[in-house]
Every structure is written in structure tokens, then in C-alpha cells.
Design an enzyme around this catalytic site. Structure first.
Site, short mmCIF file in Angstrom:
data_model
loop_
_atom_site.label_atom_id
_atom_site.label_comp_id
_atom_site.label_asym_id
_atom_site.label_seq_id
_atom_site.Cartn_x
_atom_site.Cartn_y
_atom_site.Cartn_z
N LYS A 80 0.83 -1.21 0.00
CA LYS A 80 0.00 0.00 0.00
C LYS A 80 0.86 1.26 0.00
O LYS A 80 0.49 2.25 -0.61
CB LYS A 80 -0.96 0.01 1.19
N LYS A 107 -4.64 -11.14 -6.76
CA LYS A 107 -5.95 -11.32 -6.10
C LYS A 107 -6.97 -10.35 -6.69
O LYS A 107 -6.60 -9.27 -7.18
CB LYS A 107 -5.83 -11.14 -4.59
N LYS A 166 -10.58 -4.28 -5.71
CA LYS A 166 -11.21 -3.10 -6.34
C LYS A 166 -10.17 -2.17 -6.94
O LYS A 166 -10.50 -1.32 -7.75
CB LYS A 166 -12.13 -2.37 -5.36
P1 TYM Z 1 -10.91 -6.13 3.39
O1 TYM Z 1 -11.98 -5.09 3.62
O2 TYM Z 1 -9.82 -5.80 2.44
O3 TYM Z 1 -11.58 -7.49 2.91
C1 TYM Z 1 -12.66 -8.08 3.61
C2 TYM Z 1 -12.49 -9.59 3.56
O4 TYM Z 1 -12.45 -10.06 2.22
C3 TYM Z 1 -11.33 -10.91 2.04
N1 TYM Z 1 -10.87 -10.78 0.64
C4 TYM Z 1 -10.70 -11.82 -0.19
N2 TYM Z 1 -10.88 -13.14 -0.03
C5 TYM Z 1 -10.63 -13.93 -1.09
N3 TYM Z 1 -10.22 -13.48 -2.29
C6 TYM Z 1 -10.02 -12.15 -2.50
N4 TYM Z 1 -9.63 -11.71 -3.70
C7 TYM Z 1 -10.25 -11.26 -1.41
N5 TYM Z 1 -10.17 -9.91 -1.28
C8 TYM Z 1 -10.55 -9.64 0.00
C9 TYM Z 1 -10.30 -10.42 3.03
O5 TYM Z 1 -9.37 -11.42 3.34
C10 TYM Z 1 -11.18 -10.07 4.22
O6 TYM Z 1 -11.46 -11.22 4.99
N6 TYM Z 1 -8.00 -5.71 7.44
C11 TYM Z 1 -9.23 -6.27 6.92
C12 TYM Z 1 -10.45 -5.81 7.67
C13 TYM Z 1 -10.40 -5.99 9.14
C14 TYM Z 1 -10.56 -7.22 9.82
C15 TYM Z 1 -10.46 -6.90 11.20
C16 TYM Z 1 -10.77 -8.54 9.41
C17 TYM Z 1 -10.20 -5.02 10.08
N7 TYM Z 1 -10.25 -5.56 11.30
C18 TYM Z 1 -10.56 -7.90 12.19
C19 TYM Z 1 -10.87 -9.52 10.40
C20 TYM Z 1 -10.76 -9.20 11.76
C21 TYM Z 1 -9.40 -5.85 5.47
O7 TYM Z 1 -8.85 -4.89 5.02
O8 TYM Z 1 -10.31 -6.60 4.79
#
Ligand code: TYM
Length: 336
Positions: free
Chosen positions: A119, A201, A204
Site C-alpha cells: 500500500k 488477487k 477493487k
Molecule cells: P478487506 O476489507 O480488504 O476485505 C474483507 C475480507 O475479504 C477478504 N478478501 C478476499 N478473499 C478472497 N479473495 C479475494 N480476492 C479477497 N479480497 C478480500 C479479506 O481477506 C477479508 O477477509 N483488514 C481487513 C479488515 C479488518 C478485519 C479486522 C478482518 C479489520 N479488522 C478484524 C478480520 C478481523 C481488510 O482490510 O479486509
């Protein structure tokens, strides 16, 4: 009796950022599993808007997207009566836990986070301290609820390991305070790839908009995106190393239809990639149609959404408050 059973249920926590539309990757890697876990576990899910401001957001848009993301997880099947569904900034304990835990996290640990490196390479003019300490906020999210399991996609594995390390370190210093959480990764779908570059992966921020499918894409758009998916020149629907594009499409198809890879290979043997891509697109569009309808109904009832996220925040705050009180005591903060 029922209360006791409730007490013994394992705790699940997970979150999603409202930094854009929810993608098929978010859905298959995480949100879909969240809904399936609701019967068996005590589930707590959050729209993590505090995480979203580590990259610049337009305030009006962030407000709108937060509400949309909340409505969308309910539309996907999160039941606010069964689970706790809340918006992160409504529960002040998250910000407080962030500070306390930051003092138990090492600079070197945070420097090794691959998402921080990615990032900051993408946003060289805004490498803010929040982007760096993001995994501490996430550790707090998880640890505040004494979470046993965290259902996430594979891209969050490193952050989750940091949360475990912080919990173990704090417990080691102050005695048992936090449950040490485990990751919960789906067997199929933990890493959905871009339709245009299946070595990356699905995200967006894909430079090619056809690489990423959104849950709320209209069916025609979904079909078009799948039709243009990058595959290989072999013309054989089979799950094998080196066939990243087809493997990804088979994974997606398997997730939405429940068919095994073997069944899919059989069903499409002798058929071309054109047929397969159309079938995957159709299956995804069919799977998402009821979610789109339910989302539209929910967005038309803002009062209902508001009552859900208010109640969710109250319930979350009660649990988080108990943990934070314990943490403050152990640290040595003089009680009021
Ligand atoms: P975020 O918002 O980027 O994504 C949300 C969830 O979607 C999963 N994900 C995917 N899984 C499979 N294939 C993909 N291409 C893909 N893109 C996204 C992510 O693994 C995630 O589970 N840091 C986290 C949010 C967060 C969080 C937490 C998660 C904040 N606090 C506490 C669990 C527990 C994030 O940015 O997810």
C-alpha cells in the site's frame, strides 16, 4: 439453559472495509462464510470504517459507503438478531485498544507487513502512521471480543498472526487477558483471483475494471466480465497447476454451485472455454440476484438500518468495554 449454551458458543469476529464496493473476492473469501457460521457460533461482524481512512476518503462518500456496506452484509445474510453487526467508529473501545496494544507491538513486526509495503508503494505521497499501525487496530478489533476464530481471506493471514503474537505477548506479561485467536480460512475461495490477471488477487484497485466483479454489478455486467476472463490456450476445463485462469473460474463456480472440481471437469469435458465462462457468469449472476434485491429493499429502509447498527454498537460496546477494563487494570491505569 439456553443462556448457558449461548455462553459456551465460540466467538467469531471479522470485519470489512467500506472503502469501495464489496467484491466477489470479499464475498466468497469472507462474507459468505460469515453467514454460514451464524448458527454454530456467537458472531460479531463490523464495517471497519476506521481502517478505511488509512487511505484518503471523501467524507460524504465514506459515510454513504459505510451505510451501503452495512446494508450489503445484511443482504448477504447476516442476521442482526442472531449476530452482532456494527460500525467500528461507533464503538470507542476500538480506538482505545489501538493505543494500548500499539505499546505492545514492535516497530520491526509492523515493518514486515506485506500489505503495508504494497500500500505504501501504491500511495507514495500518503504513507501515514495509520497505514503503518493498521494491524494494531485490527488486533484490537479481534482481541476486544475474546475471539476464538477469525474468518478471513488469505490476504489477512499475516495481520492475524500479528494479532496472535500481540495477544500472547500481553498475556505473557500480565497473565491471561486475551483469548489467542485462530484464523478460519475457507477450503475453497480463500483467494479469488482477478479475472484479467489470475496471478493477482481480485481487488477493487485492479487497473483493469473487468478484472473485478462487484456483488451489486447488474447481471449483464457480470456476464460480460466473465466472458472476457483471461484463460489459457489448452481448451480443457481442468484444475491443474499453471492453469491459473481456469482454476480461478472453477473455484468461483464451485463456490456458487456447490459442485466439486471433479464434477465440473466432467460436466464441461469436451466443451470449449466460451461455454464454461458463460456458465460461470450465469451461475454467479443467479447466485447474487437475491442479494441485490434484498440490498435494494434494505437501502429503502434507512430507519431499520439505523436501528440495527445502533443496537449492534451497544451490544459490541458492552463486550469490548469489559475486555478494555481488564486491560487497563492489568496495565496499571488508575481507575476513575
Ligand atoms: P478487506 O476489507 O480488504 O476485505 C474483507 C475480507 O475479504 C477478504 N478478501 C478476499 N478473499 C478472497 N479473495 C479475494 N480476492 C479477497 N479480497 C478480500 C479479506 O481477506 C477479508 O477477509 N483488514 C481487513 C479488515 C479488518 C478485519 C479486522 C478482518 C479489520 N479488522 C478484524 C478480520 C478481523 C481488510 O482490510 O479486509
Amino acid at each position: 439453559m439456553e443462556n448457558q449454551a449461548q455462553e459456551r458458543k465460540k466467538i467469531i469476529f471479522s470485519g470489512i472495509q467500506p472503502s469501495g464496493q464489496i467484491t466477489l473476492g470479499n464475498y466468497l473469501g469472507a462474507v459468505r462464510n460469515w453467514t454460514q457460521l451464524q448458527e454454530e457460533y456467537r458472531c460479531i461482524y463490523s464495517i471497519v470504517n476506521m481502517h478505511a481512512i488509512t487511505v484518503r476518503q471523501d467524507p460524504a462518500q465514506l459515510r454513504q459507503r459505510t451505510l451501503e456496506a452495512y446494508a450489503l452484509i445484511l443482504a448477504c445474510g447476516i442476521d442482526p438478531e442472531k449476530s452482532i453487526a456494527f460500525i467500528q467508529s461507533h464503538v470507542k473501545e476500538h480506538a482505545e485498544a489501538n493505543w494500548a496494544l500499539a505499546c505492545y507491538t514492535q516497530f520491526g513486526e509492523l515493518s514486515r507487513m506485506t500489505q503495508f509495503k504494497d500500500k505504501s508503494a501504491k500511495n507514495p505521497d500518503n504513507i501515514n502512521a495509520g497505514l503503518f499501525t493498521y494491524p494494531v487496530l485490527m488486533a484490537g478489533d479481534i482481541l476486544l471480543y475474546q475471539t476464538d476464530l477469525v474468518p478471513v481471506g488469505l490476504d489477512q493471514k499475516q495481520h492475524l498472526e500479528l494479532a496472535r503474537d500481540v495477544a500472547i505477548r500481553f498475556n505473557g506479561q500480565h497473565g491471561n487477558t486475551f483469548v489467542v485467536p485462530d484464523g478460519y480460512f475457507p477450503k475453497v475461495g480463500a483467494k479469488i483471483a482477478s479475472l484479467q490477471d489470475p496471478t493477482k488477487k481480485m481487488s477493487k484497485s485492479d487497473p483493469n475494471p473487468r478484472g473485478c466483479v462487484y456483488i451489486l454489478d447488474p447481471p449483464e455486467t457480470i456476464l460480460k466480465k466473465f466472458k472476457s476472463a483471461v484463460t489459457d490456450s489448452e481448451a480443457q476445463v481442468a484444475y491443474r497447476e499453471g492453469k491459473d485462469g481456469i482454476n480461478n473460474l472453477m473455484t468461483i463456480y464451485s463456490c456458487v454451485t456447490g459442485e466439486t472440481f471433479e464434477q465440473i471437469e466432467k460436466d464441461f469435458s469436451g466443451k470449449g472455454y466460451g461455454d464454461f465462462k458463460a456458465a460461470v457468469g450465469q451461475a454467479v449472476a443467479d447466485h447474487l440476484a437475491p442479494i441485490r434485491d434484498q440490498y435494494a429493499r434494505l437501502m429503502a429502509d434507512k430507519a431499520y438500518l439505523e436501528s440495527c447498527y445502533r443496537a449492534g454498537a451497544q451490544k459490541a460496546s458492552r463486550i469490548a468495554g469489559r475486555t478494555l477494563e481488564k486491560v487497563y487494570k492489568k496495565i496499571g491505569f488508575l481507575p476513575q
